[in-house]
Design a protein around this motif. Sequence first.
Motif, short mmCIF file in Angstrom:
data_model
loop_
_atom_site.label_atom_id
_atom_site.label_comp_id
_atom_site.label_asym_id
_atom_site.label_seq_id
_atom_site.Cartn_x
_atom_site.Cartn_y
_atom_site.Cartn_z
N GLY A 573 33.42 46.24 49.91
CA GLY A 573 34.80 46.50 49.45
C GLY A 573 35.50 45.26 48.93
O GLY A 573 36.69 45.07 49.20
N CYS A 574 34.79 44.42 48.16
CA CYS A 574 35.43 43.23 47.59
C CYS A 574 36.26 43.64 46.37
O CYS A 574 35.85 43.44 45.22
N GLU A 575 37.39 44.27 46.65
CA GLU A 575 38.23 44.80 45.59
C GLU A 575 39.68 44.44 45.87
O GLU A 575 40.07 44.28 47.02
N GLU A 576 40.43 44.31 44.81
CA GLU A 576 41.87 44.15 44.97
C GLU A 576 42.39 45.35 45.75
O GLU A 576 42.02 46.49 45.45
N GLY A 577 43.22 45.13 46.71
CA GLY A 577 43.73 46.26 47.51
C GLY A 577 43.07 46.28 48.88
O GLY A 577 43.68 46.65 49.87
N PHE A 578 41.78 45.88 48.90
CA PHE A 578 41.11 45.73 50.20
C PHE A 578 41.12 44.26 50.60
O PHE A 578 41.41 43.90 51.72
N LEU A 579 40.73 43.43 49.64
CA LEU A 579 40.58 42.00 49.90
C LEU A 579 40.94 41.24 48.64
O LEU A 579 40.06 41.06 47.82
N PRO A 580 42.14 40.78 48.41
CA PRO A 580 43.26 40.86 49.32
C PRO A 580 43.72 42.30 49.59
O PRO A 580 43.64 43.15 48.72
N THR A 584 49.43 42.92 51.31
CA THR A 584 49.87 41.60 50.88
C THR A 584 50.24 41.59 49.40
O THR A 584 50.81 40.63 48.92
N LEU A 585 49.88 42.66 48.69
CA LEU A 585 50.17 42.69 47.26
C LEU A 585 51.46 43.42 46.96
O LEU A 585 52.16 43.12 46.01
N GLU A 586 51.73 44.43 47.81
CA GLU A 586 52.91 45.25 47.56
C GLU A 586 54.19 44.47 47.77
O GLU A 586 54.22 43.45 48.42
N SER A 646 37.80 42.06 43.41
CA SER A 646 38.62 41.09 44.13
C SER A 646 38.74 39.80 43.34
O SER A 646 37.77 39.31 42.77
N ARG A 647 39.94 39.24 43.34
CA ARG A 647 40.15 37.98 42.63
C ARG A 647 39.26 36.87 43.18
O ARG A 647 38.94 35.92 42.49
N PHE A 648 38.86 37.01 44.44
CA PHE A 648 38.04 35.96 45.03
C PHE A 648 36.64 35.92 44.42
O PHE A 648 35.99 34.88 44.42
N LEU A 649 36.19 37.08 43.91
CA LEU A 649 34.88 37.10 43.25
C LEU A 649 34.90 36.22 42.00
O LEU A 649 33.87 35.68 41.60
N MET A 650 36.06 36.09 41.40
CA MET A 650 36.18 35.31 40.17
C MET A 650 35.96 33.82 40.44
O MET A 650 35.68 33.06 39.54
N ASP A 651 36.13 33.43 41.69
CA ASP A 651 36.03 32.00 42.00
C ASP A 651 34.61 31.55 42.34
O ASP A 651 34.37 30.39 42.62
N LEU A 652 33.66 32.49 42.32
CA LEU A 652 32.31 32.12 42.76
C LEU A 652 31.59 31.33 41.67
O LEU A 652 31.74 31.61 40.49
N PRO A 653 30.79 30.35 42.06
CA PRO A 653 30.05 29.58 41.06
C PRO A 653 28.94 30.44 40.45
O PRO A 653 28.07 30.91 41.18
#
Length: 689
Positions: A573-580, A584-586, A646-653
Amino acid sequence: MVGLNPAQKRAVEHQNGPLLVLAGAGSGKTRVITQRMVRMMERGVPASTIVALTFTNKAAAEMGERVAKLLGKNKAGAKGLTISTFHSFGLHVLTREKRAQNQAFTIFDQGDALGTVKEILRNIDAGKRFDVPAIMSRISNAKNAFLLPEELPDDGVDPYNEITKIVYPRYQAALRTYSAYDFDDLVCEVVRVWQSRPDVLARWQEKVRYLLVDEYQDTNRAQLMMLRLLAEPHRNICVVGDDDQAIYGWRGADVRNILEFEEHFTGAEVVKLEQNYRSKQAILDVANAVIGKRVGVRHKKHLFSERVGDEKITVASAPTPEAEASYVVREISRWIRDEKKQPRDLSVLYRSNSQAKLIEESLRSEGIAYRIVGGQQFFERKEVKDVLSYLKLALNRSDEISLRRIMNYPARGIGDTSVERLALHAQAKGWTLWQGIERVDAFDDISEPARQGCKQLERIVGDLRRKILVEQVRASEVASFLCQQIGLRQEIDSSSPTPQAAAKRWGNVEGLMGTLTRREAKVGTEQANDLANFLHALTLDFGKEEDAEPNAVTLSTLHGAKGLEFEIVYLIGCEEGFLPHARTLEDRATDAPALPDDGSNSAKAADIEEERRLFYVGVTRARDFLTLSRCKNRAMRGKPVPRTPSRFLMDLPPERIVEIEVRDEPTMGTKAGLEKANALLAMLEGLGQ
Ligand SMILES: Nc1ncnc2c1ncn2[C@@H]1O[C@H](COP(=O)(O)OP(=O)(O)OP(=O)(O)O)[C@@H](O)[C@H]1O
Ligand SMILES: [Mg+2]
């Protein structure tokens, strides 16, 4: 002293005075704590003067196992050593002190606490307008920050702030009337007792000479106060933690505790650890990349690993949650079947409990053993709570929440009107509700059936008290006596729609009996007879999986997985809405619980930073293999809704990851399943996905 690098050795050998070990994930902080305890005992420090604290039962149990392993044959030397959660330690102190004053008390679980808030809202005619858990978490945060109702900030805008200010003092008053403590009180009340009774504090300071705390970054203000009071004379306090893993801000944890440790405990020695022994370098690279993007770096860490390995991190995208679950479970069974991995080497992690359901179903249909960390469900089942309520009431007749729960269950003629009349009379006389029942004859507006019902209840509870307090019968026997007295089996049979439903419900009661009997066998008769201890521990021990199959795949929330490690990890579930998380987004105008609520963007940004740390915690649980999965669509209210990665996936090398597309393979393999999947695909294509 084998298996320690020089920095770790320094922390283990350090003797007196405050010590802070501040280091990243997997660098051996918990190892330092456990070895330190063993080293102290070797040096002749009596085990009974050492107290190690952490947050979850699971973590405490694991620490205990590590110490036992290190001690090997010398296990007996550890007698009296305390390794526990903050809550259990607080309960231990309270039990001693309240017993000395001959005061019975009840511990409220989350359900009881919510029920109390609900009741208060009803009494002030604010029943439906507020979200009860949101208010509860405000109260809880206030307690964790050791704030009294009148100390709550007054912003005059936020309706939840306003209502919390009204409800919080009433909630505290209600707990006092019921002689009950909620979980937060287990720490707060200890602080209060120690602050007001220097003699009691001195006794505990005399007893506890060495304090050790794991995961210190997640302590709250009340816990800090408890530690400071206890450590005051000897200052032998060793804390370990990682500010990058601070993930309980939403529940009132204060990361400043670790950042300002040297101010709270002057002259502290600080040790930093840089080598990660847990994860392969590729996993660490991913972890470092994600946490490297954090805002406001506090303590920069340079983690490296000597565990080389070219395995890349898999990022899997699935069309639907069903496809995601069946992919993960296919992989798990491949690891077990083809690669001969043990189920206990594998773990599936997620942001919210609700995400576990599909994975559970798939694992079950594949016949793979699994366990869920921190599942509270069993003790929340209705039948279990009913039986426990009778027992709690028998011990503490002021416990109005338990009393109301079973006052007319099974039905004994005390209808809602009678309950309310009794409650009003009792209130007018300054009696507890139970005293109202005992003196029911004093009121002439109570119907004859209700009057008889009250007498019956009084008799049942009186019998229970005699069994427990006078005859000292074991908890399991008391419970089975109770079931007979109230005819619970018959009640369940006659009120269930089908025999299967009845069997299932009665199964819950039998499950409770089983738990009671097993615990009695384990703790021995002396403690087993002490039903109060027993019930308190039961309430606190939820999630302590003594019955769980040890060799099972672990399913856990990210919060529950803190401190643990697994060879193979799936973070789903590495998706916006789950993680983060969506919360925290609303816009957090009304229902967002437990966050510093100025509604400003900075608070929101801080929340997203906490989600980033949570992601970091998840990634760093993996030793050898890590898969991050996500869905492209999820059905929301029956309609497929496209999901953003998830935005965090964008940060992966990029050089460390392989991306794969999961095909939609309906798990059930049935024609109906296939048709459903095809229809869904057609619909998605229609949507331009
Ligand atoms: N010096 C060492 N030599 C070999 N292995 C070590 C050493 N130090 C720690 N380890 C191992 O590394 C792993 C991680 O250690 P530990 O769990 O203590 O880390 P931690 O810092 O507490 O991690 P977390 O931040 O996730 O709680 C464990 O398997 C531990 O046994
Ligand atoms: Mg640890």
